[in-house]
Design an enzyme around this catalytic site. Structure first.
Site, PDB file in Angstrom:
ATOM      1  N   ALA A  12       0.813  -1.224   0.000  1.00  0.00           N
ATOM      2  CA  ALA A  12       0.000   0.000   0.000  1.00  0.00           C
ATOM      3  C   ALA A  12       0.842   1.267   0.000  1.00  0.00           C
ATOM      4  CB  ALA A  12      -0.946  -0.014   1.198  1.00  0.00           C
ATOM      5  N   GLY A  14       3.416   1.676  -1.906  1.00  0.00           N
ATOM      6  CA  GLY A  14       4.087   1.771  -3.211  1.00  0.00           C
ATOM      7  C   GLY A  14       3.362   2.703  -4.170  1.00  0.00           C
ATOM      8  N   GLN A  15       3.860   2.761  -5.402  1.00  0.00           N
ATOM      9  CA  GLN A  15       3.294   3.750  -6.341  1.00  0.00           C
ATOM     10  C   GLN A  15       1.894   3.368  -6.843  1.00  0.00           C
ATOM     11  OE1 GLN A  15       5.003   4.526 -10.094  1.00  0.00           O
ATOM     12  NE2 GLN A  15       5.539   2.402 -10.549  1.00  0.00           N
ATOM     13  N   ARG A  98      14.806 -15.381 -13.729  1.00  0.00           N
ATOM     14  CA  ARG A  98      13.346 -15.519 -13.673  1.00  0.00           C
ATOM     15  C   ARG A  98      12.912 -16.493 -12.571  1.00  0.00           C
ATOM     16  NH1 ARG A  98       9.051 -15.306 -17.216  1.00  0.00           N
ATOM     17  NH2 ARG A  98       7.803 -17.182 -17.265  1.00  0.00           N
ATOM     18  N   VAL A 129      -2.234  -8.358  -8.235  1.00  0.00           N
ATOM     19  CA  VAL A 129      -1.663  -7.403  -9.191  1.00  0.00           C
ATOM     20  C   VAL A 129      -0.148  -7.602  -9.287  1.00  0.00           C
ATOM     21  CG1 VAL A 129      -1.306  -4.930  -9.649  1.00  0.00           C
ATOM     22  CG2 VAL A 129      -3.489  -5.716  -8.708  1.00  0.00           C
ATOM     23  N   ASN A 131       3.498  -8.848  -9.749  1.00  0.00           N
ATOM     24  CA  ASN A 131       3.988  -9.800 -10.760  1.00  0.00           C
ATOM     25  C   ASN A 131       4.926 -10.864 -10.193  1.00  0.00           C
ATOM     26  OD1 ASN A 131       2.715  -9.036 -13.155  1.00  0.00           O
ATOM     27  ND2 ASN A 131       3.968  -7.191 -13.239  1.00  0.00           N
ATOM     28  N   ASP A 159      -4.236  -5.019 -19.464  1.00  0.00           N
ATOM     29  CA  ASP A 159      -4.011  -5.497 -20.832  1.00  0.00           C
ATOM     30  C   ASP A 159      -5.292  -5.329 -21.658  1.00  0.00           C
ATOM     31  OD1 ASP A 159      -1.332  -6.706 -20.079  1.00  0.00           O
ATOM     32  OD2 ASP A 159      -2.673  -7.724 -18.705  1.00  0.00           O
ATOM     33  N   ARG A 162      -5.769  -1.690 -22.430  1.00  0.00           N
ATOM     34  CA  ARG A 162      -4.801  -1.290 -23.457  1.00  0.00           C
ATOM     35  C   ARG A 162      -5.262  -1.789 -24.835  1.00  0.00           C
ATOM     36  NH1 ARG A 162       0.434  -3.233 -19.847  1.00  0.00           N
ATOM     37  NH2 ARG A 162       0.844  -1.210 -18.875  1.00  0.00           N
ATOM     38  N   HIS A 187      -0.401 -12.560 -17.911  1.00  0.00           N
ATOM     39  CA  HIS A 187      -0.016 -11.141 -17.926  1.00  0.00           C
ATOM     40  C   HIS A 187       1.490 -11.074 -18.159  1.00  0.00           C
ATOM     41  CE1 HIS A 187       0.488  -6.948 -17.007  1.00  0.00           C
ATOM     42  NE2 HIS A 187       1.357  -7.261 -16.068  1.00  0.00           N
TER      43      HIS A 187
HETATM   44  P1  NAX Z   1       6.413  -0.329  -5.802  1.00  0.00           P
HETATM   45  O1  NAX Z   1       7.784  -0.903  -5.689  1.00  0.00           O
HETATM   46  O2  NAX Z   1       6.220   1.138  -5.935  1.00  0.00           O
HETATM   47  O3  NAX Z   1       5.572  -0.787  -4.517  1.00  0.00           O
HETATM   48  C1  NAX Z   1       5.565  -2.094  -4.047  1.00  0.00           C
HETATM   49  C2  NAX Z   1       5.235  -2.051  -2.569  1.00  0.00           C
HETATM   50  O4  NAX Z   1       5.106  -3.392  -2.127  1.00  0.00           O
HETATM   51  C3  NAX Z   1       6.323  -1.386  -1.727  1.00  0.00           C
HETATM   52  O5  NAX Z   1       5.734  -0.446  -0.840  1.00  0.00           O
HETATM   53  C4  NAX Z   1       6.923  -2.566  -0.980  1.00  0.00           C
HETATM   54  O6  NAX Z   1       7.438  -2.198   0.312  1.00  0.00           O
HETATM   55  C5  NAX Z   1       5.717  -3.488  -0.866  1.00  0.00           C
HETATM   56  N1  NAX Z   1       6.014  -4.883  -0.558  1.00  0.00           N
HETATM   57  C6  NAX Z   1       7.057  -5.636  -0.954  1.00  0.00           C
HETATM   58  N2  NAX Z   1       7.003  -6.864  -0.397  1.00  0.00           N
HETATM   59  C7  NAX Z   1       5.881  -6.885   0.350  1.00  0.00           C
HETATM   60  C8  NAX Z   1       5.279  -7.864   1.177  1.00  0.00           C
HETATM   61  N3  NAX Z   1       5.838  -9.053   1.356  1.00  0.00           N
HETATM   62  N4  NAX Z   1       4.123  -7.556   1.807  1.00  0.00           N
HETATM   63  C9  NAX Z   1       3.557  -6.335   1.662  1.00  0.00           C
HETATM   64  N5  NAX Z   1       4.100  -5.359   0.904  1.00  0.00           N
HETATM   65  C10 NAX Z   1       5.231  -5.628   0.270  1.00  0.00           C
HETATM   66  O7  NAX Z   1       5.722  -1.143  -6.986  1.00  0.00           O
HETATM   67  P2  NAX Z   1       4.393  -0.773  -7.814  1.00  0.00           P
HETATM   68  O8  NAX Z   1       4.772   0.063  -8.980  1.00  0.00           O
HETATM   69  O9  NAX Z   1       3.353  -0.278  -6.880  1.00  0.00           O
HETATM   70  O10 NAX Z   1       4.022  -2.212  -8.430  1.00  0.00           O
HETATM   71  C11 NAX Z   1       3.574  -3.263  -7.601  1.00  0.00           C
HETATM   72  C12 NAX Z   1       3.491  -4.557  -8.375  1.00  0.00           C
HETATM   73  O11 NAX Z   1       2.546  -4.465  -9.436  1.00  0.00           O
HETATM   74  C13 NAX Z   1       4.794  -4.997  -9.040  1.00  0.00           C
HETATM   75  O12 NAX Z   1       4.977  -6.387  -8.805  1.00  0.00           O
HETATM   76  C14 NAX Z   1       4.536  -4.747 -10.509  1.00  0.00           C
HETATM   77  O13 NAX Z   1       5.318  -5.604 -11.316  1.00  0.00           O
HETATM   78  C15 NAX Z   1       3.071  -5.085 -10.588  1.00  0.00           C
HETATM   79  N6  NAX Z   1       2.329  -4.613 -11.779  1.00  0.00           N
HETATM   80  C16 NAX Z   1       1.369  -5.425 -12.273  1.00  0.00           C
HETATM   81  C17 NAX Z   1       0.561  -5.075 -13.346  1.00  0.00           C
HETATM   82  C18 NAX Z   1      -0.504  -5.990 -13.865  1.00  0.00           C
HETATM   83  O14 NAX Z   1      -1.130  -5.638 -14.881  1.00  0.00           O
HETATM   84  N7  NAX Z   1      -0.782  -7.159 -13.276  1.00  0.00           N
HETATM   85  C19 NAX Z   1       0.774  -3.766 -14.035  1.00  0.00           C
HETATM   86  C20 NAX Z   1       1.503  -2.763 -13.211  1.00  0.00           C
HETATM   87  C21 NAX Z   1       2.617  -3.305 -12.354  1.00  0.00           C
HETATM   88  O15 NAX Z   1       3.765  -3.434 -13.152  1.00  0.00           O
END
Ligand code: NAX
Length: 326
Positions: A12, A14-15, A98, A129, A131, A159, A162, A187
């Site tokens: 929560a 994160g971005q 990977r 969400v 990955n 997707d 898009r 995805h």
């Molecule tokens: P960020 O790195 O900004 O935020 C991720 C957050 O998750 C951080 O605050 C981190 O501290 C937290 N986190 C890490 N491990 C954790 C855990 N064990 N328990 C709780 N929180 C944890 O990434 P963000 O840009 O927000 O992206 C989040 C994820 O979405 C990534 O894995 C990204 O690859 C994936 N996406 C998936 C998409 C989809 O269509 N399915 C598209 C967008 C995005 O790329």
């Protein structure tokens, strides 16, 4: 006014979280008559930042926001949860293969699956969400044996959106004119945006575009859009990903429109010959808080080959973590 529901969001701080929470609290996800309690889970080093996000949520004075919990404990984060959006995941680090990425995430999503099983509502609706989203959803589901596997889904809506937007731009029509779009599979770059099902203002999409554009421009543009955004923005999709998460849960909870459908990564029941138990993206219709895979879509040879290729990748991802699955 309805009773509040509990919505857990992981990652929560994160971005994506920052683009997501305010819209959930405003009613965009579950409707403007549905109060919500947000249960925000992140890792310990992110708790200060998370507290700042909570302060901003408080400062919005959202009428529908009935409470905010911030925690680094999955058992607290998923307590009595009705909806969970699993956004937090381990990103690929330098030198990480990977397989390492799959394993690092398997560890996170096993813990969260167990915490969901032990603490959440048995009717919880889960959207993954983070990955690799489909395989993370599979791991979560396998670690929550007391919950219906149909309650675990992976996000393909970005997707799907898009795919609609690119087709609207090509045909000079509005996005709202595009119906029955399907993105099959994983995805990842193997996903298959299938124009054979799509209609543009009632006309079959494939009557409006050339096969060459479809194969060599459209499919790679949709499948590689995430990489194009990273290149342009220097950061991965966040607002569009948050928007897609809102769309996914809203469709699931409140229903899809008329005859139209959406693409969702769901538990395969063997439809279209896809291996049972994989979390694979199918065309889905939603009603009364439940989804069903749309049956009877005609599958050409062209489609069949692409649907199998993306299934094959999901099978390999599952096999790479099978020693960690219960
Ligand atoms: P960020 O790195 O900004 O935020 C991720 C957050 O998750 C951080 O605050 C981190 O501290 C937290 N986190 C890490 N491990 C954790 C855990 N064990 N328990 C709780 N929180 C944890 O990434 P963000 O840009 O927000 O992206 C989040 C994820 O979405 C990534 O894995 C990204 O690859 C994936 N996406 C998936 C998409 C989809 O269509 N399915 C598209 C967008 C995005 O790329």
């Amino acid at each position: 006014m309805k009773q509040p529901v509990r919505v857990t969001v992981t990652g929560a701080a994160g971005q994506i979280g920052y683009a997501l929470l305010f819209r959930i609290a405003s009613g965009a996800m579950l409707g403007d008559d549905q109060p919500v309690i947000l249960q925000l889970l992140d890792i310990t080093p992110a708790l200060d930042a998370l507290e700042g996000v909570k302060m901003e949520l408080d400062d919005c004075a959202f009428p529908l926001l009935a409470g905010v919990v911030c925690t680094d404990d999955p058992n607290v984060g998923f307590k009595d949860s009705d909806y969970a959006l699993l956004v937090g995941a381990r990103p690929r680090g330098p030198g990480m293969e990977r397989k390492d990425l799959l394993e690092a995430n398997a560890a996170i999503f096993s813990v969260q699956g167990k915490a969901i099983n032990d603490n959440a509502s048995k009717n919880i609706k889960v959207l993954v969400v983070g990955n690799p989203a489909n395989t993370n959803a599979l791991i979560t589901q396998r670690n929550a044996p007391d919950i219906d596997p149909r309650n675990f889904t992976a996000m393909m809506r970005l997707d799907h959106n898009r795919a609609k937007s690119q087709l609207a731009a090509k045909t000079g029509k509005a996005v709202s004119d595009i119906k029955n779009m399907t993105v099959w599979g994983n995805h990842s770059a193997t996903q298959y945006p299938d124009l054979s099902t799509a209609k543009v203002a009632g006309t079959p999409a494939l009557e409006l575009v050339e096969q060459d554009w479809y194969e060599n421009d459209y499919i790679p543009t949709v499948a590689q859009r995430g990489a194009a955004i990273i290149k342009a923005r220097g950061a991965s999709s966040a607002a569009s990903a948050a928007n897609a998460a809102i769309d996914h849960v809203r469709s699931w909870a409140l229903g899809t429109e008329g005859d139209d459908w959406v693409s969702m990564g769901v538990y395969s029941d063997g439809s279209y010959g896809i291996a049972e138990g994989l979390i694979y993206s199918f065309p889905c219709r939603c009603k009364n808080g439940d989804w069903e895979i749309v049956q009877g879509v005609e599958i050409s040879e062209f489609s069949q080959a692409r649907m199998k290729a993306t299934e094959q990748e999901l099978t390999e991802e599952r096999d790479a973590v099978s020693h960690l699955l219960p």
